[in-house]
Design a protein around this motif. Structure first.
Motif, PDB file in Angstrom:
ATOM      1  N   GLN A 212       0.880  -1.205   0.103  1.00  8.86           N
ATOM      2  CA  GLN A 212      -0.011  -0.012   0.049  1.00  8.86           C
ATOM      3  C   GLN A 212       0.702   1.268   0.131  1.00  8.86           C
ATOM      4  N   MET A 213       2.113   1.129   0.441  1.00  8.58           N
ATOM      5  CA  MET A 213       3.005   2.347   0.409  1.00  8.58           C
ATOM      6  C   MET A 213       4.090   1.577  -0.719  1.00  8.58           C
ATOM      7  N   ASN A 214       3.950   2.232  -1.990  1.00  9.73           N
ATOM      8  CA  ASN A 214       4.886   1.779  -3.011  1.00  9.73           C
ATOM      9  C   ASN A 214       5.628   2.847  -3.495  1.00  9.73           C
ATOM     10  N   VAL A 215       6.996   2.762  -3.318  1.00  2.06           N
ATOM     11  CA  VAL A 215       7.801   4.151  -3.888  1.00  2.06           C
ATOM     12  C   VAL A 215       7.869   3.820  -5.467  1.00  2.06           C
ATOM     13  N   MET A 216       7.457   2.667  -6.008  1.00  7.12           N
ATOM     14  CA  MET A 216       7.340   2.397  -7.563  1.00  7.12           C
ATOM     15  C   MET A 216       5.883   2.758  -8.139  1.00  7.12           C
TER      16      MET A 216
ATOM     17  N   VAL B 220       1.881   6.364 -12.031  1.00 10.02           N
ATOM     18  CA  VAL B 220       0.715   6.547 -11.617  1.00 10.02           C
ATOM     19  C   VAL B 220       0.382   7.966 -11.020  1.00 10.02           C
ATOM     20  N   LEU B 221       1.448   8.287  -9.993  1.00 12.42           N
ATOM     21  CA  LEU B 221       1.357   9.604  -9.382  1.00 12.42           C
ATOM     22  C   LEU B 221       1.840  10.597 -10.305  1.00 12.42           C
ATOM     23  N   ARG B 222       2.417  10.352 -11.398  1.00 10.46           N
ATOM     24  CA  ARG B 222       2.701  11.656 -12.327  1.00 10.46           C
ATOM     25  C   ARG B 222       1.520  12.262 -12.908  1.00 10.46           C
TER      26      ARG B 222
ATOM     27  N   ILE C  94      10.327   6.405  -9.919  1.00 12.37           N
ATOM     28  CA  ILE C  94      10.142   6.337  -8.541  1.00 12.37           C
ATOM     29  C   ILE C  94       9.787   7.750  -7.944  1.00 12.37           C
ATOM     30  N   ASP C  95       8.972   7.383  -6.798  1.00 10.39           N
ATOM     31  CA  ASP C  95       8.425   8.937  -5.897  1.00 10.39           C
ATOM     32  C   ASP C  95       8.467   8.540  -4.582  1.00 10.39           C
ATOM     33  N   VAL C  96       9.193   9.179  -4.088  1.00  6.64           N
ATOM     34  CA  VAL C  96       9.466   8.784  -2.514  1.00  6.64           C
ATOM     35  C   VAL C  96       8.710   9.884  -1.577  1.00  6.64           C
ATOM     36  N   GLY C  97       7.524  10.508  -2.192  1.00  7.75           N
ATOM     37  CA  GLY C  97       6.780  11.765  -1.522  1.00  7.75           C
ATOM     38  C   GLY C  97       6.231  11.054  -0.058  1.00  7.75           C
ATOM     39  N   ALA C  98       5.951   9.610  -0.093  1.00 10.47           N
ATOM     40  CA  ALA C  98       5.333   9.126   1.108  1.00 10.47           C
ATOM     41  C   ALA C  98       6.188   8.786   2.253  1.00 10.47           C
ATOM     42  N   LEU C  99       7.851   8.891   1.971  1.00  8.16           N
ATOM     43  CA  LEU C  99       8.443   8.341   2.860  1.00  8.16           C
ATOM     44  C   LEU C  99       9.863   9.111   3.209  1.00  8.16           C
TER      45      LEU C  99
ATOM     46  N   HIS D 296      -7.522  14.495  -3.707  1.00  7.98           N
ATOM     47  CA  HIS D 296      -6.469  14.777  -2.906  1.00  7.98           C
ATOM     48  C   HIS D 296      -5.105  13.802  -3.407  1.00  7.98           C
ATOM     49  N   HIS D 297      -4.146  13.743  -2.862  1.00  3.14           N
ATOM     50  CA  HIS D 297      -2.761  13.331  -3.277  1.00  3.14           C
ATOM     51  C   HIS D 297      -2.395  12.034  -2.965  1.00  3.14           C
ATOM     52  N   ILE D 298      -3.079  11.290  -2.117  1.00  2.00           N
ATOM     53  CA  ILE D 298      -2.668   9.835  -1.761  1.00  2.00           C
ATOM     54  C   ILE D 298      -3.570   8.886  -2.334  1.00  2.00           C
ATOM     55  N   ILE D 299      -2.785   8.184  -3.121  1.00  2.00           N
ATOM     56  CA  ILE D 299      -3.355   7.351  -4.011  1.00  2.00           C
ATOM     57  C   ILE D 299      -3.448   5.766  -3.602  1.00  2.00           C
ATOM     58  N   ASP D 300      -4.546   5.391  -3.756  1.00  2.00           N
ATOM     59  CA  ASP D 300      -4.907   3.890  -3.267  1.00  2.00           C
ATOM     60  C   ASP D 300      -4.221   3.198  -4.479  1.00  2.00           C
TER      61      ASP D 300
ATOM     62  N   SER E 247       2.003   6.252   7.794  1.00  2.00           N
ATOM     63  CA  SER E 247       0.724   7.357   7.511  1.00  2.00           C
ATOM     64  C   SER E 247       0.154   7.036   6.098  1.00  2.00           C
ATOM     65  N   THR E 248       1.061   6.946   5.294  1.00  2.00           N
ATOM     66  CA  THR E 248       0.572   6.749   3.755  1.00  2.00           C
ATOM     67  C   THR E 248      -0.208   5.517   3.504  1.00  2.00           C
ATOM     68  N   ALA E 249       0.601   4.193   3.918  1.00  2.00           N
ATOM     69  CA  ALA E 249      -0.119   2.919   3.902  1.00  2.00           C
ATOM     70  C   ALA E 249      -1.351   2.883   4.616  1.00  2.00           C
TER      71      ALA E 249
ATOM     72  N   PHE F 230      -3.719   4.880   5.451  1.00  2.00           N
ATOM     73  CA  PHE F 230      -4.523   5.781   4.871  1.00  2.00           C
ATOM     74  C   PHE F 230      -5.259   5.060   3.415  1.00  2.00           C
ATOM     75  N   CYS F 231      -4.425   3.983   3.167  1.00  2.00           N
ATOM     76  CA  CYS F 231      -4.897   3.109   1.622  1.00  2.00           C
ATOM     77  C   CYS F 231      -5.642   1.791   2.079  1.00  2.00           C
ATOM     78  N   MET F 232      -5.784   1.565   3.235  1.00  2.00           N
ATOM     79  CA  MET F 232      -6.642   0.442   3.615  1.00  2.00           C
ATOM     80  C   MET F 232      -7.961   0.634   4.335  1.00  2.00           C
TER      81      MET F 232
HETATM   82  P1  AMP Z   1       2.257  11.231   2.717  1.00  2.00           P
HETATM   83  O1  AMP Z   1       1.587  12.938   2.947  1.00  2.00           O
HETATM   84  O2  AMP Z   1       3.191  10.917   3.617  1.00  2.00           O
HETATM   85  O3  AMP Z   1       0.833  10.327   2.699  1.00  2.00           O
HETATM   86  O4  AMP Z   1       2.663  11.064   1.094  1.00  2.00           O
HETATM   87  C1  AMP Z   1       1.821  11.344   0.032  1.00  2.00           C
HETATM   88  C2  AMP Z   1       2.696  11.540  -1.068  1.00  2.00           C
HETATM   89  O5  AMP Z   1       3.375  10.443  -1.381  1.00  2.00           O
HETATM   90  C3  AMP Z   1       2.067  11.953  -2.318  1.00  2.00           C
HETATM   91  O6  AMP Z   1       2.286  13.312  -2.577  1.00  2.00           O
HETATM   92  C4  AMP Z   1       2.898  11.127  -3.416  1.00  2.00           C
HETATM   93  O7  AMP Z   1       3.927  11.643  -3.829  1.00  2.00           O
HETATM   94  C5  AMP Z   1       3.047   9.863  -2.633  1.00  2.00           C
HETATM   95  N1  AMP Z   1       2.242   8.961  -2.671  1.00  2.00           N
HETATM   96  C6  AMP Z   1       0.959   9.048  -2.860  1.00  2.00           C
HETATM   97  N2  AMP Z   1       0.195   7.792  -2.538  1.00  2.00           N
HETATM   98  C7  AMP Z   1       1.315   6.848  -2.346  1.00  2.00           C
HETATM   99  C8  AMP Z   1       1.398   5.250  -2.240  1.00  2.00           C
HETATM  100  N3  AMP Z   1       0.020   4.539  -2.110  1.00  2.00           N
HETATM  101  N4  AMP Z   1       2.499   4.745  -2.137  1.00  2.00           N
HETATM  102  C9  AMP Z   1       3.592   5.680  -2.101  1.00  2.00           C
HETATM  103  N5  AMP Z   1       3.579   6.893  -2.415  1.00  2.00           N
HETATM  104  C10 AMP Z   1       2.519   7.528  -2.402  1.00  2.00           C
END
Ligand code: AMP
Ligand code: MG
Length: 368
Positions: free
Chosen positions: A141-145, A149-151, A205-210, A293-297, A324-326, A328-330
């Motif tokens: 659920q938290m996938n930096v790869m 999709v995030l782009r 890769i997108d590490v915004g979540a981590l 919003h920005h958190i993608i399931d 916090s991100t993962a 949120f997606c469950m």
């Molecule tokens: P956070 O505020 O810590 O929940 O992180 C949100 C950011 O993480 C977003 O702006 C995206 O860049 C990225 N993101 C969104 N959804 C996911 C996801 N399910 N897994 C990993 N990265 C995500």
């Protein structure tokens, strides 16, 4: 002790910070309590006036370092300079939009996706290995790869900011196609060779979540290593508290109310922990009256719809950020089960109707 130049440049940052404070930014020199993301609960009078340092350069956000233990000005300058140095290093390594001379960072990895393995610093390899660990821990659920999709979501959000009348969301087909390029195994790490590689040119890769939480933890671990106590790091809202106040009373801080982000849903009193929130109010755009919003399931490829916000308390700020991100997606059953399965992790979920639910030990942190 870092070089004189470093300390001087920090003082310049501090002076700049002072000027910006005068222009309406939160004043880092006079917090009453542990600051959260720019506006924490600060109504109780503070006995010990902390020293504060503020940086505006890292992770596109405002970062604060506070010392409540009464270090000398010189020692605080040295310690906060080192914190700044650590954050700057990770900021450069994790940047997906810019490259820097003499270093291969995540932007380099994305640019060279599908090509040869890329030599990277050990710090980046360690982080990427941790990101994979967090993928496994969170059941993907938290996938930096998830970058592919995030782009398109990011691009639509940016476009909506510039031209709200023509705001749109990504096409379903575009998202489905992008999701074909998000396998965590596409991220290849070779510790012996000191290289990393993204195996698919369409993956990124997108590490915004981590990233922010991980970097915050590294700075906190440095402070712990040198025996600092009573320090508070607030790196763009990721709070990490090193030790406690000298009187052991902890810090009272507010959990932002996602339904009214100027206010607080509840207050907690914390010490020796990280506190990280994810919420729908943080970054979003509106299309036909609906908020995205920005958190993608990763299951639906659309913004996760279970909660309005959640807050994770646990000692390690990297873990707190990943969770916090993962979480949120469950759905609540899975989210609660994961939180309860992890020792030392407490969570407060706030649902879209404002209802609050807590993990079994969270209530102990709540205060008036
Ligand atoms: P956070 O505020 O810590 O929940 O992180 C949100 C950011 O993480 C977003 O702006 C995206 O860049 C990225 N993101 C969104 N959804 C996911 C996801 N399910 N897994 C990993 N990265 C995500
Ligand atoms: Mg996170």
């Amino acid at each position: 002790m870092r070089s004189r130049t470093k300390v001087l440049s920090l003082l310049c940052v501090s002076a700049l910070a002072f000027l910006l404070c005068c222009c309406g930014m939160p004043d880092p020199a006079a917090p009453a309590e542990a600051p959260s993301d720019g506006a924490s609960a600060t109504d109780a009078p503070e006995k010990i006036q902390p020293q504060g340092m503020v940086y505006y350069a890292y992770f596109d956000t405002v970062s604060y370092v506070y010392d409540y233990a009464g270090d000398s000005a010189e020692r605080f300058a040295d310690r906060s300079a080192e914190v700044s140095h650590i954050l700057e290093n990770y900021h450069k390594l994790f940047d997906i939009y810019h490259e820097y001379a003499g270093v291969n960072n995540l932007c380099t990895l994305n640019r060279l996706a599908g090509g040869e393995p890329v030599p990277v610093e050990r710090e980046l390899l360690d982080f990427l290995a941790y990101a994979k660990e967090m993928y496994t821990l969170t059941g993907g659920q938290m996938n930096v790869m998830l970058g592919a999709v995030l782009r398109p979501w990011h691009d639509c959000r940016e476009a909506a900011g510039e031209d709200p009348a023509h705001a749109r969301i990504p096409a379903e087909e575009e998202l489905r196609e992008a999701a074909e390029h998000t396998d965590i195994e596409l991220l290849e790490l070779d510790f012996d060779a000191g290289t990393a590689r993204i195996a698919d040119p369409a993956a990124s890769i997108d590490v915004g979540a981590l990233g922010k939480g991980y970097a915050t933890e590294k700075a906190a671990q440095y402070l712990e290593r040198i025996g600092a106590e009573g320090y508070v790091l607030n790196i763009g809202g990721n709070i990490r508290i090193i030790g406690n106040r000298p009187d052991g009373s902890g810090w009272r801080t507010g959990v932002r109310d996602p339904l009214d982000p100027d206010g607080y849903a509840l207050y907690i009193r914390i010490a020796d922990t990280a506190c990280v929130s994810s919420g729908v109010y943080e970054r979003y755009f509106v299309v036909n009256g609906q908020r995205y919003h920005h958190i993608i399931d990763p299951d639906t490829l659309y913004p996760a719809g279970y909660y309005a916000a959640l807050t994770v308390l646990t000692r390690d700020s990297g873990l707190a950020d990943a969770l916090s991100t993962a979480l949120f997606c469950m759905d609540f059953e899975d989210s609660l089960a994961l939180a309860e399965s992890l020792e030392g992790v407490e969570v407060c979920w706030i649902f879209p109707d404002g209802e609050q639910r807590y993990s079994s030990g969270f209530a102990e942190w709540i205060t008036e």
